[in-house]
Every structure is written in C-alpha cells, then in structure tokens.
Design a protein around this motif. Structure first.
Motif, PDB file in Angstrom:
ATOM      1  N   HIS A 179      -2.300   1.287 -10.004  1.00  0.00           N
ATOM      2  CA  HIS A 179      -3.612   0.668 -10.249  1.00  0.00           C
ATOM      3  C   HIS A 179      -4.440   0.597  -8.964  1.00  0.00           C
ATOM      4  CE1 HIS A 179      -1.700  -3.542  -9.549  1.00  0.00           C
ATOM      5  NE2 HIS A 179      -2.600  -3.430  -8.615  1.00  0.00           N
ATOM      6  N   THR A 189      -8.168  -6.693  -1.523  1.00  0.00           N
ATOM      7  CA  THR A 189      -7.217  -7.713  -1.068  1.00  0.00           C
ATOM      8  C   THR A 189      -5.801  -7.127  -1.111  1.00  0.00           C
ATOM      9  OG1 THR A 189      -7.235  -8.522  -3.310  1.00  0.00           O
ATOM     10  CG2 THR A 189      -8.629  -9.695  -1.735  1.00  0.00           C
ATOM     11  N   ASP A 226     -12.108  -7.363  -6.940  1.00  0.00           N
ATOM     12  CA  ASP A 226     -11.573  -8.136  -8.068  1.00  0.00           C
ATOM     13  C   ASP A 226     -11.296  -9.591  -7.705  1.00  0.00           C
ATOM     14  OD1 ASP A 226      -9.480  -7.534  -6.347  1.00  0.00           O
ATOM     15  OD2 ASP A 226      -8.408  -6.271  -7.761  1.00  0.00           O
ATOM     16  N   ILE A 241      -3.158   0.255  -3.346  1.00  0.00           N
ATOM     17  CA  ILE A 241      -2.708   0.828  -4.625  1.00  0.00           C
ATOM     18  C   ILE A 241      -1.545  -0.006  -5.148  1.00  0.00           C
ATOM     19  CG2 ILE A 241      -1.195   2.498  -3.427  1.00  0.00           C
ATOM     20  CD1 ILE A 241      -1.845   4.507  -5.737  1.00  0.00           C
TER      21      ILE A 241
HETATM   22  C1  GLP Z   1      -3.408  -6.238  -6.210  1.00  0.00           C
HETATM   23  C2  GLP Z   1      -4.871  -5.900  -5.938  1.00  0.00           C
HETATM   24  C3  GLP Z   1      -5.039  -4.464  -5.504  1.00  0.00           C
HETATM   25  C4  GLP Z   1      -4.026  -4.121  -4.444  1.00  0.00           C
HETATM   26  C5  GLP Z   1      -2.621  -4.280  -4.984  1.00  0.00           C
HETATM   27  C6  GLP Z   1      -1.538  -3.912  -3.999  1.00  0.00           C
HETATM   28  O1  GLP Z   1      -3.007  -5.959  -7.494  1.00  0.00           O
HETATM   29  N1  GLP Z   1      -5.704  -6.162  -7.068  1.00  0.00           N
HETATM   30  O2  GLP Z   1      -6.368  -4.272  -5.040  1.00  0.00           O
HETATM   31  O3  GLP Z   1      -4.220  -2.805  -3.994  1.00  0.00           O
HETATM   32  O4  GLP Z   1      -2.475  -5.643  -5.348  1.00  0.00           O
HETATM   33  O5  GLP Z   1      -1.224  -5.005  -3.200  1.00  0.00           O
HETATM   34  P1  GLP Z   1      -0.445  -4.914  -1.845  1.00  0.00           P
HETATM   35  O6  GLP Z   1      -1.405  -4.352  -0.858  1.00  0.00           O
HETATM   36  O7  GLP Z   1      -0.097  -6.339  -1.502  1.00  0.00           O
HETATM   37  O8  GLP Z   1       0.733  -4.064  -2.054  1.00  0.00           O
END
Ligand code: GLP
Length: 235
Positions: free
Chosen positions: A130, A35, A62, A125
């Motif tokens: 993470h 997500t 997750d 990421i």
């Molecule tokens: C959350 C999710 C991750 C995702 C990260 C980055 O923490 N658990 O899987 O990679 O957000 O989010 P975004 O793509 O909005 O920068």
C-alpha cells in the motif's frame, strides 16, 4: 523507475534531501508528505538543513479516523513532532480524522490537493504494497477516500500503539490518482519486511493487488532502498 540502493536510513535520508533540494531549486513549492518510521531520518535531515519552508505548503497522505491532532498516535502529531514543529511551513494540510462527515472531508481534501498541486511527493510502502492507505484492491482512479484498514496493516502498525486493539480500523487517505499527479515521487523502503512489496512494485505487473505497482506508470519515480529491501530484485 530509478532505484538507488543505500547502506542505511541515514544515507537514504541524505540522498532524499539532495533530491528535494534539487526540486526546490527548480521551483517546487508544495510537498506531499508521508508518515511511518521510513521517512523519519529524512525529516531529521531536513530539520538539520538550512532549508526554509516558510513559503512552502505541505499536503500529507493520510490520517487515522477518530484521532484528533493532539492524540500522540495521530499523523498530525507525528508530523508536528518530526518536522512541522522544527521547520515551519506556510501551511500544513492533513485530512481531519475527527470530521463528523468523512465523505465531505474527503471532497474537501480533494479540493485542497487541486488548489495545491504536489510538486514533490515522499512515499513509504506497506508490507502489502500500500501507499498512503491505498490498500490492495483500491482502484487506480480513486481520489481521497475513507479506508477500512486491512488486517495486515493493522498488525504492522500496532507497534506504534499500546496494543493491536488500539489501532484505528479506518483511515482517510489521498487516492492513487492524486499521488500519480505529483510531478516527482521519491519512495523509500528499508528492511526485509518490504522486500516482497518492492519486488512486486519494480518488477511485477501493474495490478491493483499491489497498489505501489501503479508507480511504474509514472515518469518520475526514484526509489531509495537498502540492501534488504531490494534483496528479491532480479537485477
Ligand atoms: C502506514 C502509512 C504509510 C506508510 C506505511 C509504512 O500504513 N499510511 O504511508 O508508508 O505505514 O510504514 P513504515 O514506514 O513505518 O514501515
């Protein structure tokens, strides 16, 4: 680790779709899904493609603890909105964030992953490196587990909620060991907020302090990133 630099998310999404199609042609049946804002354009590309997922299974990374699938902030809701509602799969698995016994739910999710080995995993990421919700300090051997989200993650994800106070403090996440078992991994990253994490992941030492760096030990990782996200790489 192969790095493909793209102009924007649209180009990244199209390349992601090509890579996915190649894997499906080679027999991929189970997709590991993520997500966040990063894969949204990629999911759009899938929705607008002629791919048929009715014989495929998805296993998401997750879910927030405490949120029901009908909650607009839940990852189940996000996936239904951006992908599952438009492209029906045979089955879609996400951890149950409302499970009363979270430890049992983690074990149950490991069983699901065991029964549905992931052929192709998409990852974003976090700014702190993470992947899934495997925060810095998470051991490499870990499987599905309950996570206390770090302050920086709560702040970064607050943009999806009315206020920072509404961001759940816990999540249930697939572990690094399970992510590493996936046959193919495609990680997408866009924007300068991701540049530090991308530098550490690609060029830094493999360390639990930057969970995504473990991907250096995987034989089949492709990174799709824009200029801003790769701006700190030395080559
Ligand atoms: C959350 C999710 C991750 C995702 C990260 C980055 O923490 N658990 O899987 O990679 O957000 O989010 P975004 O793509 O909005 O920068």
């Amino acid at each position: 680790m192969k790095v493909i630099v793209v102009k924007n998310q649209l180009e990244g999404g199209k390349i992601g779709l090509d890579l996915l199609k190649e894997s499906i042609n080679n027999g991929a049946k189970t997709l590991g899904l993520a997500t966040g804002s990063t894969p949204v354009e990629f999911y759009n590309q899938i929705v607008n493609s002629d791919l048929d997922f009715t014989n495929m299974v998805s296993v998401n990374l997750d879910e927030y603890v405490g949120l029901d699938g009908s909650d607009e902030q839940s990852y189940r809701y996000f996936m239904t909105k951006h992908l599952f509602g438009e492209k029906p799969f045979k089955e879609n698995f996400l951890p149950n964030g409302k499970a009363t016994d979270l430890e049992a739910e983690a074990k149950h999710y490991d069983q699901i992953i065991e029964e549905n080995p992931i052929d192709w995993q998409i990852l974003g990421i976090g700014q702190n490196g993470h992947i899934g919700f495997n925060e810095p300090g998470t051991p490499a051997e870990i499987t599905t587990h309950v996570v206390d989200l770090q302050e920086s993650t709560i702040k970064a994800n607050a943009r999806f909620f009315e206020s920072e106070a509404d961001v759940p403090r816990k999540a249930i996440s697939m572990g690094l060991a399970s992510i590493m078992k996936s046959k193919n991994i495609v990680l997408m990253a866009y924007g300068k907020e991701k540049a530090e994490a991308i530098k550490g992941m690609v060029e830094g030492e493999v360390t639990t302090e930057l969970p995504a760096s473990i991907l250096q030990n995987h034989a089949n990782v492709t990174v799709i990133a824009d200029e801003a996200a790769v701006s700190l790489l030395s080559k």
